[in-house]
Design a protein around this motif. Structure first.
Motif, PDB file in Angstrom:
ATOM      1  N   ASP A 104       0.841  -1.192   0.000  1.00  0.00           N
ATOM      2  CA  ASP A 104       0.000   0.000   0.000  1.00  0.00           C
ATOM      3  C   ASP A 104       0.885   1.254   0.000  1.00  0.00           C
ATOM      4  O   ASP A 104       0.808   2.079   0.892  1.00  0.00           O
ATOM      5  N   LYS A 113      -6.832   0.356  -4.033  1.00  0.00           N
ATOM      6  CA  LYS A 113      -6.525   0.461  -2.602  1.00  0.00           C
ATOM      7  C   LYS A 113      -7.680   0.052  -1.714  1.00  0.00           C
ATOM      8  O   LYS A 113      -7.467  -0.447  -0.618  1.00  0.00           O
ATOM      9  N   SER A 114      -8.914   0.240  -2.168  1.00  0.00           N
ATOM     10  CA  SER A 114     -10.051  -0.149  -1.331  1.00  0.00           C
ATOM     11  C   SER A 114     -10.093  -1.662  -1.130  1.00  0.00           C
ATOM     12  O   SER A 114     -10.632  -2.139  -0.135  1.00  0.00           O
ATOM     13  N   GLN A 115      -9.505  -2.421  -2.060  1.00  0.00           N
ATOM     14  CA  GLN A 115      -9.471  -3.881  -1.948  1.00  0.00           C
ATOM     15  C   GLN A 115      -8.258  -4.371  -1.170  1.00  0.00           C
ATOM     16  O   GLN A 115      -8.199  -5.523  -0.765  1.00  0.00           O
ATOM     17  N   PHE A 116      -7.278  -3.477  -0.971  1.00  0.00           N
ATOM     18  CA  PHE A 116      -6.031  -3.874  -0.323  1.00  0.00           C
ATOM     19  C   PHE A 116      -6.231  -3.990   1.183  1.00  0.00           C
ATOM     20  O   PHE A 116      -6.742  -3.095   1.833  1.00  0.00           O
ATOM     21  N   LYS A 117      -5.809  -5.125   1.716  1.00  0.00           N
ATOM     22  CA  LYS A 117      -5.796  -5.341   3.156  1.00  0.00           C
ATOM     23  C   LYS A 117      -4.534  -6.122   3.458  1.00  0.00           C
ATOM     24  O   LYS A 117      -4.182  -7.053   2.736  1.00  0.00           O
ATOM     25  N   SER A 118      -3.861  -5.736   4.506  1.00  0.00           N
ATOM     26  CA  SER A 118      -2.685  -6.494   4.887  1.00  0.00           C
ATOM     27  C   SER A 118      -3.102  -7.940   5.100  1.00  0.00           C
ATOM     28  O   SER A 118      -4.066  -8.217   5.807  1.00  0.00           O
ATOM     29  N   ASN A 123      -3.869  -9.920   2.359  1.00  0.00           N
ATOM     30  CA  ASN A 123      -4.295 -10.380   1.032  1.00  0.00           C
ATOM     31  C   ASN A 123      -3.326  -9.876  -0.027  1.00  0.00           C
ATOM     32  O   ASN A 123      -3.645  -9.845  -1.195  1.00  0.00           O
ATOM     33  N   ASN A 124      -2.142  -9.500   0.402  1.00  0.00           N
ATOM     34  CA  ASN A 124      -1.164  -8.892  -0.500  1.00  0.00           C
ATOM     35  C   ASN A 124      -0.136  -9.892  -1.005  1.00  0.00           C
ATOM     36  O   ASN A 124       0.893  -9.496  -1.520  1.00  0.00           O
TER      37      ASN A 124
END
Length: 139
Positions: free
Chosen positions: A11, A73-78, A80-81
């Protein structure tokens, strides 16, 4: 032979993270580009300095990564990277792996020719595992 390599998404901290990994593992980046440097890719002002792609060889393997652009970025979550990137030996094998692994999953990008010259697609399988299939046509 098909190769498996980890692919990490960040991110906005990809460059920092990979410079850190470089100090730990040694070596040099075999590829490093920012989104604003890629011909044929439109990047917003906010995204121009984000990492489009970086590759760091570690032994015989390669650790790869990129930053999530603003529209993702709205789909990014620590957590799921992380992706498993498969590099098959042929376009036919790329299509087979994509088709079979993505059954009942969620396709992010269908297999297609990409602006960087490879044949690529990505998806999350029915178990929640993220995959990238990338056939390097130069091989």
């Amino acid at each position: 032979m098909t190769k498996l390599n980890p692919y990490l998404n960040f991110d906005g901290t990809c460059e920092e993270a990979f410079n850190f990994y470089k100090t730990v593992f040694g070596g040099e980046f075999t590829y490093f580009s920012k989104m604003g440097e890629i011909e044929g890719m439109e990047a917003s002002e906010d995204d121009k300095n984000l990492i489009m792609h970086v590759s760091l060889p570690i032994g015989k393997d390669v650790l790869m990564g990129s930053d999530a652009p603003t529209n993702m970025k709205s789909q990014f979550k620590s957590g799921n990277n992380n992706y498993i990137c498969i590099s098959p030996d042929s376009k036919e094998e790329a299509d087979r792996l994509f088709k079979e692994l993505s059954v009942d999953g969620e396709i992010e990008m269908p297999m297609e020719e990409m602006f960087w010259g490879d044949y690529f697609g990505s998806f999350k399988d029915k178990y929640g595992v993220c995959w990238m299939i990338n056939y390097y046509k130069s091989e």
